[in-house]
Design a protein around this motif. Structure first.
Motif, short mmCIF file in Angstrom:
data_model
loop_
_atom_site.label_atom_id
_atom_site.label_comp_id
_atom_site.label_asym_id
_atom_site.label_seq_id
_atom_site.Cartn_x
_atom_site.Cartn_y
_atom_site.Cartn_z
N UNK A 75 6.42 17.75 3.46
CA UNK A 75 6.09 17.35 2.32
C UNK A 75 4.46 16.97 2.18
N UNK A 76 3.66 17.74 1.63
CA UNK A 76 2.24 17.44 1.84
C UNK A 76 1.61 17.72 0.23
N UNK A 77 0.46 16.75 0.14
CA UNK A 77 -0.18 16.97 -1.06
C UNK A 77 -1.13 18.21 -1.10
N UNK A 78 -1.06 19.05 -2.46
CA UNK A 78 -1.71 20.12 -2.49
C UNK A 78 -3.16 20.12 -3.47
N UNK A 79 -3.18 18.94 -4.29
CA UNK A 79 -4.18 18.81 -5.02
C UNK A 79 -5.18 18.07 -4.48
N UNK A 80 -6.54 18.19 -4.92
CA UNK A 80 -7.80 17.53 -4.28
C UNK A 80 -7.69 16.10 -4.25
N UNK A 81 -7.24 15.46 -5.45
CA UNK A 81 -7.05 14.03 -5.51
C UNK A 81 -5.97 13.52 -4.75
N UNK A 82 -4.87 14.32 -4.60
CA UNK A 82 -3.68 13.87 -3.74
C UNK A 82 -4.31 13.97 -2.33
N UNK A 83 -4.82 14.76 -1.87
CA UNK A 83 -5.31 14.88 -0.56
C UNK A 83 -6.25 13.86 -0.27
N UNK A 84 -7.19 13.54 -1.12
CA UNK A 84 -8.13 12.38 -1.01
C UNK A 84 -7.43 10.98 -0.82
N UNK A 85 -6.36 10.71 -1.47
CA UNK A 85 -5.70 9.81 -1.51
C UNK A 85 -4.90 9.67 -0.01
N UNK A 86 -4.35 10.84 0.38
CA UNK A 86 -3.73 11.08 1.86
C UNK A 86 -4.81 10.63 2.87
N UNK A 87 -5.97 10.86 2.81
CA UNK A 87 -6.86 10.61 3.90
C UNK A 87 -6.99 8.77 3.77
N UNK A 88 -7.18 8.21 2.63
CA UNK A 88 -7.13 7.05 2.80
C UNK A 88 -5.85 6.17 3.14
N UNK A 89 -4.66 6.58 3.13
CA UNK A 89 -3.56 6.42 3.40
C UNK A 89 -3.61 6.50 4.94
N UNK A 90 -3.98 7.62 5.56
CA UNK A 90 -4.10 7.95 6.93
C UNK A 90 -4.69 6.63 7.75
N UNK A 91 -6.21 6.47 7.22
CA UNK A 91 -6.79 5.48 7.54
C UNK A 91 -6.49 4.03 7.64
N UNK A 92 -5.52 3.49 6.29
CA UNK A 92 -4.98 2.45 6.63
C UNK A 92 -3.71 2.58 7.27
N UNK A 93 -3.01 3.38 7.58
CA UNK A 93 -1.75 3.38 8.29
C UNK A 93 -2.11 3.10 9.68
N UNK A 94 -3.32 3.94 10.31
CA UNK A 94 -3.86 3.75 11.50
C UNK A 94 -4.19 2.22 11.66
N UNK A 110 0.84 -1.17 -0.11
CA UNK A 110 -0.02 -0.28 0.00
C UNK A 110 0.88 1.23 0.00
N UNK A 111 2.04 1.39 0.70
CA UNK A 111 2.91 2.33 0.73
C UNK A 111 3.36 2.63 -0.60
N UNK A 112 3.82 1.65 -1.34
CA UNK A 112 4.42 1.99 -2.50
C UNK A 112 3.25 2.41 -3.50
N UNK A 113 2.04 1.75 -3.83
CA UNK A 113 1.22 2.23 -4.70
C UNK A 113 0.64 3.40 -4.28
N UNK A 114 0.47 3.91 -2.87
CA UNK A 114 -0.02 5.19 -2.50
C UNK A 114 1.04 6.19 -3.05
#
Length: 219
Positions: A170-189, A128-132
């Motif tokens: 380093x943070x995402x700034x695009x809407x889709x990048x932030x949406x992916x980030x939300x999913x990554x946060x949930x999966x990380x937890x 998931x980290x690599x694909x994310x």
């Protein structure tokens, strides 16, 4: 042959092909993201391979739905399969099932439950980290105000996100990048909780067995 036997035989035959398709999907997707200047014919071939991998997952999902005889209830009772079909980035998770398939076919003893959970969670985190990182880098590359300028930046961001550290450099700034980030946060937890919880349970069981062994008979 009843439906359960047919479904079990289908799953047994499809585990390895789907795992291979998952790895092919990941490799082709990585090439598509990391080598954007490929000749058009190669990019078209990449897209064809991605669509073929998705088609294999779709056929597997449709057949198992049909064999289940559950109707729409199949979607609710197989949420992970449904999400994997809809979200391409989760398809590499099928690789995690390869170990179970190989062990079943060779009749070898499996790892203990705690070891399996930690091994699967660790492998899932890597995949998931690599694909994310690929997905976020694809969205952020060249975006106005982006801080994620290289794939290395994306990997660094992914590691800090999955580890729930979140340095913020380093943070995402695009809407889709932030949406992916939300999913990554949930999966990380979720993955971190699975690993730490399983490890804590293993320690408790180990210490409990040691206490029982050291306790004098009759106590």
């Amino acid at each position: 042959m009843d439906d359960d036997s047919r479904r079990a035989r289908w799953d047994e035959h499809m585990d390895m092909p789907l795992a291979v398709a998952s790895m092919v999907f990941l490799a082709v997707y990585a090439i598509r993201v990391l080598a954007p200047r490929l000749p058009e014919i190669w990019r078209t071939l990449d897209l064809a391979v991605l669509l073929a991998a998705w088609a294999l997952f779709a056929v597997d999902y449709a057949v198992r739905w049909w064999l289940s005889g559950q109707g729409l209830r199949f979607v609710r009772t197989h949420l992970l399969d449904t999400v994997v079909l809809v979200l391409p980035l989760l398809r590499p998770l099928r690789v995690v099932r390869v170990y179970e398939t190989v062990q079943r076919r060779h009749g070898k003893p499996r790892l203990a439950l705690h070891a399996r959970v930690m091994a699967y969670a660790g492998l899932s985190t890597l995949l998931l980290g690599f694909t994310g990182a690929l997905a976020v880098f694809q969205q952020e590359r060249g975006a106005p105000g982006a801080t994620m300028r290289t794939f290395g930046d994306a990997v660094w961001w992914t590691c800090s996100t999955l580890a729930t550290v979140g340095y913020g450099d380093v943070v995402p700034v695009t809407p889709m990048g932030r949406l992916i980030a939300v999913g990554m946060m949930a999966m990380g937890l979720a993955l971190l909780g699975a690993v730490t919880g399983t490890f804590a349970s293993w320690l408790l069981q180990t210490f409990s067995r040691e206490d029982d062994d050291e306790r004098p008979p009759g106590d």
